[in-house]
Design a protein around this motif. Structure first.
Motif, short mmCIF file in Angstrom:
data_model
loop_
_atom_site.label_atom_id
_atom_site.label_comp_id
_atom_site.label_asym_id
_atom_site.label_seq_id
_atom_site.Cartn_x
_atom_site.Cartn_y
_atom_site.Cartn_z
N ARG A 1 0.82 -1.21 0.00
CA ARG A 1 0.00 0.00 0.00
C ARG A 1 0.86 1.27 0.00
O ARG A 1 0.51 2.28 0.61
CB ARG A 1 -0.97 0.01 1.19
CG ARG A 1 -1.92 -1.19 1.18
CD ARG A 1 -2.99 -1.09 2.23
NE ARG A 1 -3.93 -0.01 1.89
CZ ARG A 1 -4.95 0.35 2.67
NH1 ARG A 1 -5.14 -0.27 3.84
NH2 ARG A 1 -5.76 1.32 2.32
N LEU A 2 1.98 1.21 -0.71
CA LEU A 2 2.75 2.42 -0.97
C LEU A 2 2.05 3.29 -2.00
O LEU A 2 2.32 4.49 -2.10
CB LEU A 2 4.16 2.06 -1.47
CG LEU A 2 5.07 1.37 -0.45
CD1 LEU A 2 6.39 1.01 -1.10
CD2 LEU A 2 5.29 2.26 0.76
N VAL A 3 1.16 2.66 -2.79
CA VAL A 3 0.31 3.40 -3.71
C VAL A 3 -1.12 3.22 -3.26
O VAL A 3 -1.46 2.26 -2.57
CB VAL A 3 0.48 2.91 -5.17
CG1 VAL A 3 1.85 3.28 -5.69
CG2 VAL A 3 0.25 1.42 -5.27
N GLU A 4 -1.99 4.15 -3.64
CA GLU A 4 -3.37 4.12 -3.18
C GLU A 4 -4.09 2.93 -3.76
O GLU A 4 -3.91 2.56 -4.92
CB GLU A 4 -4.08 5.41 -3.60
CG GLU A 4 -3.51 6.64 -2.90
CD GLU A 4 -4.02 7.91 -3.52
OE1 GLU A 4 -3.91 8.06 -4.75
OE2 GLU A 4 -4.53 8.76 -2.77
N ASP A 5 -4.97 2.30 -2.95
CA ASP A 5 -5.72 1.14 -3.41
C ASP A 5 -7.16 1.51 -3.63
O ASP A 5 -7.55 2.66 -3.58
CB ASP A 5 -5.56 -0.04 -2.45
CG ASP A 5 -6.18 0.23 -1.08
OD1 ASP A 5 -6.94 1.21 -0.95
OD2 ASP A 5 -5.89 -0.54 -0.15
#
Length: 219
Positions: A205-209
């Motif tokens: 979740r380093l990028v938006e989910d």
């Protein structure tokens, strides 16, 4: 105007996807294809921003379509669309160069979120498959605690589509230093490709989910 390609061997599926996408005034489906070979040709000819590609098609699978598209200097982001809720297929899709994996049963609530993610060059994966990838994915070790804060930022930017040169500009680093951070992150995570870093960023979740970006559906 954002341009889309829809590739699926079922007319009804293509029609349904077109209807959903073209509800947005600035979105346009510029091409359709009913097999993998035509999908690749249509992507080259029309250069869509996003190609929504069924996994199971005649002549060529969606994963192979993604792999072929990546061989050309196109800016097209590929979303693999499938009835199979499979971590193995998700892994194959990311390794081939696709940046989104969506199970058809999730399309009603997550299609627009997935597409919005791709238009911002962010990877997307159906949540159920993301959980399975944690156990059956690239072999990367879980968690971010092994990465330094700078390495985590570099991995996040890689997953969002930034080149080493662009990351260097954003972080005010030399390209050599950025490459060193990227190499260190790959070593710690046990991955050997950009696809491996993208999979880690999705899982960690380093990028938006889909939940983080759920507000997009109401726009």
């Amino acid at each position: 105007m954002k341009r889309f390609l829809i590739a699926d061997d079922h007319d009804a599926v293509r029609s349904g996807l077109r209807a959903v996408l073209e509800q947005r005034a600035d979105w346009e489906v510029v091409a359709e294809a009913n097999d993998g070979g035509r999908a690749v040709a249509a992507a080259i000819e029309n250069q869509p921003h996003v190609a929504i590609v069924d996994f199971s098609m005649p002549r060529m699978t969606g994963v192979e379509v993604a792999r072929r598209i990546r061989q050309y200097p196109l800016q097209t982001e590929v979303l693999i669309f499938t009835v199979h809720n499979s971590s193995l297929l998700a892994q194959q899709a990311f390794e081939a160069g696709a940046r989104a994996f969506l199970v058809k049963s999730d399309a009603n609530k997550l299609l627009l979120t997935a597409v919005e993610s791709l238009l911002q060059h962010r990877p997307f994966c159906t949540r159920s498959c993301r959980g399975e990838l944690d156990h059956h994915g690239s072999g990367a070790r879980d968690g971010n605690h092994e990465l330094t804060p700078r390495e985590q930022i570099v991995v996040k930017l890689v997953a969002e589509g930034y080149s080493n040169k662009s990351i260097s500009g954003v972080l005010n680093l030399s390209v050599k230093t950025t490459e060193a951070h990227r190499a260190a992150a790959m070593r710690k995570l046990g991955v050997n490709s950009t696809a491996g870093l993208v999979r880690h960023a999705v899982r960690a979740r380093l990028v938006e989910d889909d939940d983080d970006r759920s507000g997009l559906r109401s726009r």
